[in-house]
Design a protein around this motif. Sequence first.
Motif, mmCIF file in Angstrom:
data_model
loop_
_atom_site.group_PDB
_atom_site.id
_atom_site.type_symbol
_atom_site.label_atom_id
_atom_site.label_comp_id
_atom_site.label_asym_id
_atom_site.label_seq_id
_atom_site.Cartn_x
_atom_site.Cartn_y
_atom_site.Cartn_z
ATOM 1 N N UNK A 83 0.852 -1.183 0.000
ATOM 2 C CA UNK A 83 0.000 0.000 0.000
ATOM 3 C C UNK A 83 0.891 1.237 0.000
ATOM 4 N N UNK A 84 1.049 1.826 -1.164
ATOM 5 C CA UNK A 84 1.853 3.044 -1.327
ATOM 6 C C UNK A 84 0.906 4.221 -1.165
ATOM 7 N N UNK A 85 0.958 4.842 0.007
ATOM 8 C CA UNK A 85 -0.005 5.894 0.339
ATOM 9 C C UNK A 85 0.720 7.222 0.526
ATOM 10 N N UNK A 86 0.622 8.066 -0.471
ATOM 11 C CA UNK A 86 1.140 9.421 -0.396
ATOM 12 C C UNK A 86 0.086 10.358 -0.940
ATOM 13 N N UNK A 87 0.502 11.510 -1.464
ATOM 14 C CA UNK A 87 -0.467 12.375 -2.120
ATOM 15 C C UNK A 87 -1.110 11.647 -3.284
ATOM 16 N N UNK A 88 -0.296 10.859 -3.990
ATOM 17 C CA UNK A 88 -0.795 9.856 -4.919
ATOM 18 C C UNK A 88 -0.744 8.522 -4.207
ATOM 19 N N UNK A 89 -1.739 7.675 -4.431
ATOM 20 C CA UNK A 89 -1.812 6.423 -3.677
ATOM 21 C C UNK A 89 -2.152 5.266 -4.600
ATOM 22 N N UNK A 90 -1.505 4.132 -4.363
ATOM 23 C CA UNK A 90 -1.818 2.938 -5.139
ATOM 24 C C UNK A 90 -1.523 1.695 -4.311
ATOM 25 N N UNK A 91 -2.203 0.617 -4.670
ATOM 26 C CA UNK A 91 -2.017 -0.680 -4.025
ATOM 27 C C UNK A 91 -1.639 -1.695 -5.091
#
Length: 397
Positions: free
Chosen positions: A207-215
Motif C-alpha cells: 500500500x503506497x499511500x502518499x499524495x498519490x496512492x496505489x495498491x
Amino acid sequence: MTRSVFVINAGSSSLKYQLVDLDSGAALASGLIERIGETTGEAKHELPGRPKVVEQRVIPDHEKAFGWVLRQLDQHGPALDEAGIIGIGHRVVQGGARFDRAVLIDDDVAQQIDDLAPLAPLHNPANLQGIRSARATFMGYPHVAVFDTAFHLTIPPAAHRYAIEARIAAEHRVRKYGFHGTSHQYVSRRMAELLGRPLDEVNTIVLHLGNGASATAVRGGRSIETSMGMTPLAGLVMGTRSGDVDPGVIFHLHRVAGLSVDEIDLLLNKRSGLLGMTGTGDMRDVLQSAEAGIPRAVEALEVVGHRLRGTVGAYLAHLGRTDAIAFTAGIGENAAKVREVALAGLEGLGIVLDPERNAGRGERRISADGSAIEVWVVPTNEELEIARQVAALVDAG
C-alpha cells in the motif's frame, strides 16, 4: 572503490536528483530544483552531515539546471571523478506495453518515450526533457530509463484489459498500466528480506499511500494486480485525485452540469480526493480535523478506509495466500490512524494490528503476534531501486 549511480527525476518545472552509493544504499548527495522556467526559482543541494546549499535564482531551463548541479558537485562535492559513477538513471513514468524493464537510452528509446507521451502528457515530455539535457551534460556515461509502469507488465490480461470494444482499445492503447512500480518493487523485495524468505515464495500487498496512492498485489516478486489504471487517476482516494468513480459521472457532469472535458479532467485530477471532500489535500490536516470531530473530515477518513479495505480484501482473494501487508510512502509510513482504518474489521481474515507497534516509528512489524498475516511499515526508496536497476543493466554489459 566507490560505485554510484546518479538518479534523476525530471518534472516539467522541477529537477530532483540523488547520487546513490551502491554498496551502502546511502545518498552521497541529493538536491531539488524547483520552478524551472519561471521568474523565480529555488535550488537546493545537500550532503550528509553538512549544511544544505539553498539558492534563490532564475533557472531558465533544464540544461541550466544541470549546470547548477555540476557546479555544486564541483564546489561542495562529491567530485564526479571520485564518486565512481557507473551510470545515470532516469525515472520515466510511462513505458506503455513496450518496456518491461530498464533500458539503455539511445535516440530510438528517446523517440519511443516521446511516442508514449499521449498516455502520460504531464509526465513523459518532462521526463524526456530531463533525459535530453542530462545526456548533453553527462556525456560519456550510460543513461538508463527506469519506467514506473514496467513492474506491472506482469499483470495478466484478465486484470489489465478493460471491457470495451477490442479494436478501439488496441488502436488507442487503452489498458491498465499501473504506476509507482519502482516503489512497489522495492518494498516487495524488502518485505521478503524482512520475512527471511526467498522473494519468489512471498506474497505481499503493498500500500503506497502518499499524495498519490496505489495498491499492488505481488505474488513471488511479480505484480499481478494494481489499483491505478491507464492513468494515475484510478483506484484509491488521493490528495487531489478522486480515484475510482462511475464512468457515467463524467457524462452526467458534461450533459447536466455543462462542464467541458478539460473542466472534468481538472475536477477529477486537481480538485477531488481529500481536497474535494474537506477543502485540504493534506492528510495531516484531515486527521487533525477528524480528531476534532469535524464531520466532513470524519466522513473523508471513512471513505479512505472503506476504499482501502475493499482493495485489501480483493487482493487477498487474488493472491489466494498472503504473507504480508506493507505500508509505505509519506502517509503509509507516518499516519498510524490511516493504517488503523485501512485494516479495521479485518481480524476475521487474519489481519490483527498491535496498537502500540502501530503508533511507533521507522521500519517495523505492526501486526499482533497472533496475526496470521504480518503487517509492516517499510519506508520506500525509489532512488535506490532505480540505482540498482541501472547497475544490473550496466554490469550485464
